[in-house]
Design a protein around this motif. Structure first.
Motif, PDB file in Angstrom:
ATOM      1  N   SER A 116       0.693  -1.346  -0.205  1.00  0.00           N
ATOM      2  CA  SER A 116      -0.446  -0.164  -0.213  1.00  0.00           C
ATOM      3  C   SER A 116       1.010   1.167  -0.006  1.00  0.00           C
ATOM      4  O   SER A 116       0.703   1.892  -0.983  1.00  0.00           O
ATOM      5  CB  SER A 116      -0.468   0.081   1.483  1.00  0.00           C
ATOM      6  N   LEU A 119       2.341   2.011  -3.457  1.00  0.00           N
ATOM      7  CA  LEU A 119       1.830   2.022  -4.716  1.00  0.00           C
ATOM      8  C   LEU A 119       1.499   4.219  -3.742  1.00  0.00           C
ATOM      9  O   LEU A 119       0.636   4.538  -5.044  1.00  0.00           O
ATOM     10  CB  LEU A 119      -0.327   1.921  -4.065  1.00  0.00           C
ATOM     11  N   ALA A 123       1.989   7.062  -6.427  1.00  0.00           N
ATOM     12  CA  ALA A 123       1.149   7.789  -6.652  1.00  0.00           C
ATOM     13  C   ALA A 123       2.077   9.150  -6.972  1.00  0.00           C
ATOM     14  O   ALA A 123       2.117  10.479  -8.289  1.00  0.00           O
ATOM     15  CB  ALA A 123      -0.057   7.996  -5.683  1.00  0.00           C
ATOM     16  N   SER A 215      -4.874   4.834   0.561  1.00  0.00           N
ATOM     17  CA  SER A 215      -6.195   5.666  -0.758  1.00  0.00           C
ATOM     18  C   SER A 215      -6.860   6.405  -0.226  1.00  0.00           C
ATOM     19  O   SER A 215      -6.763   6.924  -1.599  1.00  0.00           O
ATOM     20  CB  SER A 215      -7.483   4.296  -0.437  1.00  0.00           C
ATOM     21  N   ILE A 218      -3.994   9.204  -2.560  1.00  0.00           N
ATOM     22  CA  ILE A 218      -3.347   8.347  -3.583  1.00  0.00           C
ATOM     23  C   ILE A 218      -5.116   9.102  -4.389  1.00  0.00           C
ATOM     24  O   ILE A 218      -4.485   9.468  -5.477  1.00  0.00           O
ATOM     25  CB  ILE A 218      -3.765   6.958  -4.337  1.00  0.00           C
ATOM     26  N   HIS A 248      -0.798   2.645 -13.065  1.00  0.00           N
ATOM     27  CA  HIS A 248      -0.746   2.399 -11.587  1.00  0.00           C
ATOM     28  C   HIS A 248      -2.207   2.430 -11.015  1.00  0.00           C
ATOM     29  O   HIS A 248      -2.510   1.837 -10.149  1.00  0.00           O
ATOM     30  CB  HIS A 248       0.002   4.605 -11.466  1.00  0.00           C
ATOM     31  N   VAL A 252      -3.464  -0.008  -8.766  1.00  0.00           N
ATOM     32  CA  VAL A 252      -4.284   0.503  -7.410  1.00  0.00           C
ATOM     33  C   VAL A 252      -5.995   0.079  -7.143  1.00  0.00           C
ATOM     34  O   VAL A 252      -6.469  -0.387  -6.270  1.00  0.00           O
ATOM     35  CB  VAL A 252      -4.950   1.948  -7.448  1.00  0.00           C
ATOM     36  N   TYR A 256      -6.571  -2.653  -3.647  1.00  0.00           N
ATOM     37  CA  TYR A 256      -7.827  -1.813  -3.118  1.00  0.00           C
ATOM     38  C   TYR A 256      -9.409  -2.474  -2.776  1.00  0.00           C
ATOM     39  O   TYR A 256      -9.917  -2.678  -2.058  1.00  0.00           O
ATOM     40  CB  TYR A 256      -8.137  -0.639  -2.867  1.00  0.00           C
TER      41      TYR A 256
END
Length: 313
Positions: A116, A119, A123, A215, A218, A248, A252, A256
């Motif tokens: 996570s 990622l 971003a 998240s 991002i 990307h 993601v 998620y």
């Protein structure tokens, strides 16, 4: 299934394969075939990505370095789950000791947190490349990227290491059958005969601190990217810039979506189908590591050309 009411060192957990299929002859053997194929493909795919990025100096750029971090994390997550999943389907080896279960739990959850974080770094890489391209090389230096990677690892380990330590305090006097083919914190803590409030609160807080915060950041990074692109670029340049983010975004969503669904079902969906939980857990663990190399190989012409060159030789 008989319950266990013994000390930690003498007890074992029993893992579960596909519910309802345990007693059907040869079903698990047939199910093991696609699992073996997926594991071979994802290990080879991520290993090829790592090999190409390491050996090709032209790929020693921030975007590809972050991709190599992602591939390394996917490999670790796959290796952490291979022994128990294939052990069940190939050899019907359902027993796992407490210590081995807690170790697997730690590696699975910490690697999920690290992925996570990676990622989120990817971003940030896209944000800097699009919103501040003139300072891209000065902001994302190799030294700074290395520090970011170290922070990702320390963050995941620090947040997750209390989970097995908290679980080891408990005695387990209920049925010792887990819901999955591997060990998860939210699955194990339900078997304890003690008050699990602290574990439940800490586990949920950790998920919000890592997955929820990542998240959200991002999402905010892409809002800023979209705002920048729409304000300064022509339609053609806008599409060209956003096209660099497609890979990307796909990764993601692959990561998620099943993770959030599985967390919600575990904590609030007690009436949901057990088979649905099992399928979501396999999708979460196997599909992102399997698809991430494919997504980036398809979208990155530079990387795809290097892969083709390797296999043609």
């Amino acid at each position: 299934m008989s319950a266990v009411n013994v000390t930690m060192g003498a007890a074992v957990f029993l893992l579960t394969g596909i519910p309802g299929q345990e007693d059907i002859q040869n079903v698990h053997l047939w199910i093991s075939i696609p699992f073996c194929l997926m594991y071979v493909i994802l290990i080879v795919g991520n290993s090829v990505i790592l090999f190409i990025i390491k050996t090709d100096p032209s790929l020693h750029e921030p975007m590809y370095i972050f991709l190599s971090m992602l591939a390394l994390t996917d490999l670790g997550l796959s290796i952490a789950t291979i022994p128990t999943i294939l052990g069940i389907f190939l050899f019907n080896a359902r027993e796992i000791s407490f210590d081995a279960c807690f170790a697997q739990l730690f590696f699975i959850h910490s690697l999920q947190c690290i992925e996570s974080s990676v990622l989120l770094l990817m971003a940030f890489d896209r944000y800097v490349a699009i919103c501040n391209p003139l300072r891209y090389a000065s902001i994302l230096t190799l030294q700074r990227i290395a520090k970011m990677g170290l922070v990702c690892v320390l963050r995941g380990v620090t947040v997750i290491i209390p989970l097995p330590l908290l679980l080891k305090r408990f005695r387990y006097c209920r049925a010792n059958v887990l819901s999955h083919s591997y060990c998860l914190h939210q699955d194990i803590m339900k078997l304890a005969c003690s008050d699990i409030t602290v574990n439940s609160i800490y586990g949920l807080s950790g998920s919000l601190l890592i997955m929820g915060l990542d998240s959200l950041l991002i999402f905010l990074s892409y809002v800023m990217i979209l705002k920048t692109v729409l304000s300064v670029a022509s339609p053609a340049e806008c599409l060209r810039a956003l096209n660099t983010c497609v890979s990307h975004l796909c990764v993601v969503l692959l990561f998620y979506t099943p993770e959030i669904s599985l967390t919600v079902i575990h904590r609030f969906g007690n009436s949901s189908s057990h088979l649905l939980q099992i399928l979501l857990s396999y999708i979460y663990l196997l599909v992102p590591p399997l698809m991430n190399p494919v997504v980036y190989s398809v979208k990155s012409k530079h990387l795809r050309a290097r892969i083709i060159r390797v296999f043609i030789k």
